[in-house]
Design an enzyme around this catalytic site. Structure first.
Site, mmCIF file in Angstrom:
data_model
loop_
_atom_site.group_PDB
_atom_site.id
_atom_site.type_symbol
_atom_site.label_atom_id
_atom_site.label_comp_id
_atom_site.label_asym_id
_atom_site.label_seq_id
_atom_site.Cartn_x
_atom_site.Cartn_y
_atom_site.Cartn_z
ATOM 1 C CG HIS A 166 43.791 39.661 42.386
ATOM 2 N ND1 HIS A 166 44.648 40.611 42.914
ATOM 3 C CD2 HIS A 166 43.451 38.852 43.436
ATOM 4 C CE1 HIS A 166 44.815 40.398 44.201
ATOM 5 N NE2 HIS A 166 44.092 39.333 44.552
ATOM 6 C CB SER B 226 42.054 36.327 46.871
ATOM 7 O OG SER B 226 43.078 37.242 46.589
#
Length: 1239
Positions: A1039, A737
């Site tokens: 993601h 992240s």
């Protein structure tokens, strides 16, 4: 590299094998570590998107490419297999993308049969049935025989329109996917009569699939049939030229029957069975039947390249034959399938699946080379997904068939895994001893199944050519053929009746409206244009001008009655230019009877009939107005009268889903919405970016079922535009992240674990972190520099990677005042220390304690909490809402929610934040519970809300009385951002559903799905509170995760339950992970578990205490100004560049700079014939050239400027022109002046 050997020759061969990878890594070193590389790359893509114009031609030809089982993880893995994570498959370069929901009427996870009925026939059916409605159940011969239950395919519609047709597949030509082009069957396995007889069914009543292909009305008209499956066409005991034995019991040789039928028709026909025959086949062949194997064609890795053609070679032959011969003038429809992608996945043979995908991509490249996108629509999609997952975190360019590391039991784990399949291994298996690069290696799964199952997640659609822009957003799979039919004018969307001159004159004699224009349809617009020019006398005295709106970039067409002048200079004055035009349009549309007809510029009623660049001025209009008459026809969208209008959709009732009418009506409603929508090209005053952390495509699919059914829609799935985002880091195949936040907020890709810095900075590298050339700013900073209000909202800690991606400003901490002995003080000029950058070398440095624990100097490497409160970007946030109070409080201190501080420096950053607000003279409130938040006034300048010591509670665990929901925080954030200082300039908000990700890491799927539902509610709240005309909303994920949705549970079955048992008799679950804490031994009995428990950990292939991210692409969904730029497959770092363009912030391309150029300089290309009915010519003043006279043909580059003189009370438009290349298009009856932006 691993190329060490005592043998020089072996070492040399190893180096050759790795040469491509070495080159790729070297390119990374010299390019990808620079911010300029990523910014320039993004700006170039943005320019291409801005220059793109929707193609609204008729699609003479349509090619549908079907990658059977080609899931989104398959695409991502294939890129790595082809050489690098940044490789593009041929179809990933297409301009338009959508996501397709693939479920069957009776099954949560589709097979290739019911899905083929959807994407070829426009109707969803039951699993394992083909070409019939859901009234027909598996093995229901009576239902199959009833023609009322038949679903015709788009190939039949195309044949009825006189087009040539054909099918190509690497599977059997009687397999499920191609069968839907011509057949109707209650069982996909009924491919020959022997199979039907074995089922005890009357073969004369329910014909087998091979028989239908050769003898049926649709199949026997195919010009091209290429694939495998010869055995079902030949009598039992008979061998073909390849030695294959037939399986038919009726003793009929269908190949001979096919040849006999074509001979009786006097048609040139060829039956072929090898590659040499195919490549030497004449393009003038009228019909060809090619059967190159007894069943499926060989995998591309196994193929005898002398004997068996590739998919690319079959594609080339098919297109060359389709574009010649009888009916070629009407075009063609081809269905081309990469069928063995699916079959390799079923065998867990990942290497073969990826090679099949690569060959599929090459076939599409060949199709593009042989066709013209002006008249050929190419659509690429998959029928369903598979359970393949790409687990983290291997190094960039790591072998996709290799290992990213060990599990926590010390065993090797693999990057690629399946939820189930024949690759299942018993607990304790040592994968390090396996040759995983072998093409026959079956990759592991959680459960043992002879055949791995399909996945239930959405698949992608890629499109290029006429009307390809209609493929956007999230749609039901059955919409696909409706769009193709609309584009090619076949089926329900055919407008082939002749229109006489008399009918056109009657049409023109009446005031145009939507219905009178719509009856002509998109399919007749060119003919109408030509006939009107040749036959309508009223057009002789008109000048037709096509002018792109400088503000909206939407092409508008004007018919101007000449002899007077019109002010077209574009500025922001209330009584000049487009604002004046729009005012007049609205006045006329709302009060046509009382409209002041003496106004110098008169506006006719708006009609939707664009694409006709020769608008029709008629006698009625000439008599109505004395001055200038303008018919405004917006851009690109034609009406089809056949499409059911929005608002008349059938209600979703289970029994209705068994009818064709239900699905056709639903698809037509979707199509109507898309056809009648236009891109919003306003300036985005406001931008809201929603991030679902770890919200993979399977997460969305599972959440729909969790919400109540596969047909459900998350709020953001209703947004009109969609794209796919490639999420890799510069140094990692699978992102975290941190590096993703730098990409989607700062526009630059970087290394794993670092934030706001380029890839020149590795993790924990403070020295590189401070160099200005390595800094990356975020769109929040750009927005603040533009005077906008800003804020962040998250259910995670506000110092976590995603929100931290927009707040970092480390430079101030490096000043000589803070650290006079720091060796890099000479780099810190007043300029750099006054600029807001976001960068840190470690995402975990959230408090000073975190920094010092790694041995770093906290006065050099300032912690994230300090940056948020004290430095430029963070301290200027108007809204900060989330968790993580411990990072702001000194150790030993307990706050109002009982959180103990984590800071070692003794500072209370919350108190410092309040003091700073008071010193600035601003109102600032600190809140720590739901009551305090809801009590914050809308006129509050600043609010800081910290509702937990760490991450906020999961929504399912949340005390609704004390802890606000994400939806509530979103509402407050928008209300505060919409008021106060700077509100007139708009706002930028970053809103994150952070705990979707955390639940996945724990393999607590129920909590993850519940978090996604709450995230969807927050997005809906934002949609309710904002105006789409001025607010761009972008929803995406940073993601993926490795969660899969495996088959084949019944429709509406509990997503947290079981779809059946494995081959060992044990219960298997629908949801599984590649790795994580839910791992159990092979013999574990899941039937004893309460899988609906909130904290239940779902099973995985490998044991890890924290499940990893996945490397597959994630979705982007957008609505509002310039949302249409979110299309195709894009690098994640393009996202902030599009948002910045739309909202006019940052130093790259912006909509405002484009508008200003058009408004005050309006550099345009003009080409056409200038015509005046009185022979006097138009009054224009070219630079250094004589006045343009009647019938003079020239092309000009012009600039418009303000010109205040006035003739007879009408504003004058002065043109300054300079001659350029002659691009005129002469016409005897009307002069057409096309003005198009010069990009």
């Amino acid at each position: 590299m691993g190329c060490r050997s005592r043998s020089i020759w072996r070492t040399y061969k190893c180096i050759l094998r790795h040469r491509k990878k070495i080159k790729s890594r070297w390119q990374f070193l010299i390019n990808e570590d620079k911010a300029s590389y990523w910014r320039q790359k993004a700006q170039n893509v943005l320019r291409r998107k801005l220059s793109y114009r929707s193609n609204t031609n008729i699609a003479k030809n349509v090619i549908l490419f079907l990658g059977d089982g080609m899931s989104i993880p398959t695409l991502a893995a294939t890129r790595v297999y082809m050489g690098d994570e940044n490789v593009e498959l041929s179809f990933e370069k297409f301009p338009h993308t959508a996501l397709s929901k693939t479920y069957c009427v009776d099954s949560q996870v589709a097979d290739s049969a019911c899905s083929a009925t959807a994407y070829l026939g426009g109707v969803k059916g039951n699993i394992a049935t083909i070409g019939v409605t859901a009234t027909v159940e598996l093995d229901d011969c009576d239902g199959m025989a009833n023609t009322e239950n038949h679903v015709s395919s788009i190939l039949k519609w195309s044949q009825e329109a006189g087009k040539r047709t054909g099918i190509v597949t690497t599977s059997s030509v009687t397999d499920a996917s191609p069968t839907a082009t011509y057949g109707h069957t209650a069982n996909r396995l009924w491919q020959d009569d022997t199979t039907i007889l074995a089922a005890g069914v009357d073969v004369t009543k329910c014909r087998d699939i091979a028989y239908q292909l050769i003898k049926g009305n649709v199949g026997k008209q195919f010009n091209i049939i290429l694939g495998g499956g010869s055995r079902v066409f030949m009598p039992n005991g008979t061998r073909d030229r390849l030695g294959s034995v037939g399986t038919r019991s009726d003793r009929v040789n269908l190949v001979k029957e096919w040849l006999k039928d074509k001979k009786s028709q006097g048609s040139d026909a060829e039956f072929i069975w090898n590659r040499d025959q195919l490549v030497n086949l004449s393009e003038d062949t009228e019909h060809v039947l090619g059967l190159f194997s007894d069943n499926y064609m060989p995998y591309n890795l196994d193929r005898n390249r002398t004997l068996t053609p590739s998919l690319t070679e079959m594609t080339e032959a098919a297109i060359k034959i389709a574009r010649k011969g009888k009916g070629a003038k009407n075009g063609y429809f081809l269905f081309i399938e990469g069928g063995r992608i699916d079959q390799a996945h079923h065998q867990a043979l990942a290497k073969k699946a990826l090679e099949e995908t690569a060959e599929f991509s090459r076939a599409i490249t060949k199709a593009q080379e042989l066709t013209n996108e002006k008249d050929t629509l190419i659509v690429v999609t998959a029928d369903h997904a598979h359970t393949l997952a790409i687990a983290g975190y291997p190094e960039r360019n790591n072998d996709i068939f290799g290992s990213p590391g060990n599990d926590e039991q010390g065993r090797t784990r693999l990057t690629l895994t399946y939820a189930n399949g024949p690759g299942h291994k018993e607990c304790g298996h040592d994968f390090s001893k396996d040759n995983t690069a072998d093409k026959e290696f079956p990759f592991p799964g959680v459960y043992n199944l002879t055949s791995e199952t399909h996945g239930g997640d959405d698949v992608a659609i890629f499109a290029k050519g006429p009307w390809s822009h209609l493929y956007s957003g999230v749609m039901e799979e059955n919409v696909i053929p409706h769009i193709m039919a609309y584009a090619s004018c076949v089926g329900k969307y055919t407008q082939r009746r002749r229109i006489s001159s008399k009918q056109i004159k009657k049409f023109i004699a009446e005031a145009p409206n939507e219905s009178s224009c719509g009856i002509l349809g998109a399919c007749r617009r060119e003919e109408l244009c030509q006939m009107s020019l040749n036959n309508i006398e009223d057009l002789r005295n008109t000048l037709v001008v096509n002018i792109p709106d400088s503000k909206t970039r939407v092409s508008r067409t004007f018919t101007v009655i000449t002899g007077t002048y019109i002010d077209l200079y574009l500025n922001n004055n209330d009584d000049k230019g487009w604002p004046y035009f729009n005012k007049l349009i609205n006045e006329y549309l709302h009060n046509p009877d009382t409209f002041n007809r003496s106004t110098p510029i008169q506006i006719c009623k708006q009609i939707k009939c664009s694409g006709i660049l020769c608008c029709i001025a008629h006698k009625y209009l000439l008599n109505l107005f004395n001055n200038i008459v303008i018919i405004i026809i917006p851009g690109e969208y034609d009406m089809h009268p056949d499409i059911t209008p929005v608002g008349q959709r059938a209600r979703t009732i289970d029994t209705l889903e068994t009818t064709s009418n239900y699905w056709n009506t639903k698809a037509q409603s979707t199509l109507s919405e898309k056809v009648n929508s236009a891109p919003n090209t306003n300036i985005a005053k406001n931008v809201i970016m929603f991030l679902g952390d770890g919200m993979s495509i399977p997460t969305q699919t599972a959440t729909r079922v969790y919400m109540g059914g596969e047909e459900q829609e998350l709020s953001f799935e209703k947004l009109p535009y969609s794209a796919l985002s490639k999420t890799y880091c510069v140094d990692k195949q699978t992102a975290d992240s941190a590096c993703t936040a730098t990409a989607y907020l700062g526009g630059v890709k970087n290394n794993y674990g670092t934030l706001g810095v380029t890839a020149a900075v590795v993790r924990n590298d403070c020295d590189s972190m401070i160099l200005e050339e390595n800094h990356v700013t975020s769109i929040a900073t750009w927005s603040q520099n533009a005077g906008k209000r800003t804020g962040i909202v998250t259910t995670s800690t506000i110092t976590d990677a995603s929100p931290a991606g927009i707040v970092y400003d480390i430079l101030h901490s490096l000043s000589a005042e803070n650290n006079p002995n720091y060796p890099f003080n000479d780099l810190l000029t007043s300029e750099t220390t006054n600029r807001a950058y976001s960068h840190t070398a470690n995402r975990n440095w959230q408090s000073d304690t975190d920094v010092t624990s790694t041995g770093r100097n906290v006065t050099v490497c300032r912690d994230i909490a300090h940056q948020l409160i004290k430095w430029d970007t963070g301290k200027n946030f108007n809204v900060i809402l989330g968790g993580g109070s411990e990072k702001f409080l000194p150790t030993g201190t307990v706050d109002a929610v009982g959180a103990e501080g984590d800071r070692s420096d003794g500072r209370n950053l919350i108190e410092e934040w309040l003091e700073d607000r008071t010193a600035e003279g601003n109102t600032g409130e600190y809140v720590w519970n739901r009551t305090g938040l809801l009590g914050v006034g809308d006129d509050t300048d600043y609010v800081l809300g910290l509702f937990s010591s760490g991450n906020m509670p999961y929504n399912i665990d949340r005390d609704a009385d004390t802890v606000p929901s994400l939806e509530e925080m979103t509402e407050i954030a928008i209300k505060i951002a919409s008021k106060g200082t700077g509100a007139e300039n708009g706002f930028f908000l970053f809103i994150e559903g952070g705990r979707i990700d955390h639940a996945h890491h724990s393999t607590k799927a129920k909590k993850s799905l519940n978090e996604t539902v709450e995230f969807s509610k927050a997005v809906q709240k934002a949609l309710d509170l904002t105006d789409a005309d001025e607010t761009l909303i972008v929803v995406t994920a940073d993601h993926a995760h490795t969660m899969s949705v495996s088959g084949y549970a019944d429709r509406n079955a509990d997503i947290l339950g079981s779809p059946g048992t494995d081959d060992n008799g044990g219960t298997r679950l629908t949801i599984n992970y590649a790795n994580g804490p839910g791992f159990q031994n092979s013999s574990y009995d899941y039937s004893q578990d309460d899988t609906t428990d909130d904290n239940y950990r779902f099973p995985s292939v490998n044991y890890l205490s924290s499940e990893t991210h996945g490397a597959d692409d994630v979705g982007i969904y957008a609505n509002g100004p310039w949302a249409h730029l979110f299309s195709g497959v894009i690098e994640e770092n393009l996202i902030p560049h599009i948002m910045a363009y739309a909202s006019c912030v940052g130093d790259g391309l912006t909509a405002c700079s484009d508008a200003l150029e058009k408004m005050y300089f309006m550099k345009l290309n003009i080409f056409g014939v200038l015509f005046s009915p009185n022979g006097q010519g138009l009054d224009v003043e070219p630079w250094g050239t004589p006045n343009i006279t009647s019938y003079q043909t020239r092309a000009f580059e012009i600039h418009t400027e303000r010109f205040d003189s006035n003739v007879d009370g009408v504003e004058q438009f002065q043109i300054f022109a300079s001659p350029c290349t002659n691009l005129a298009n002469n016409n005897d009856n009307v002069d057409t002046l096309n003005i198009i932006p010069d990009d």
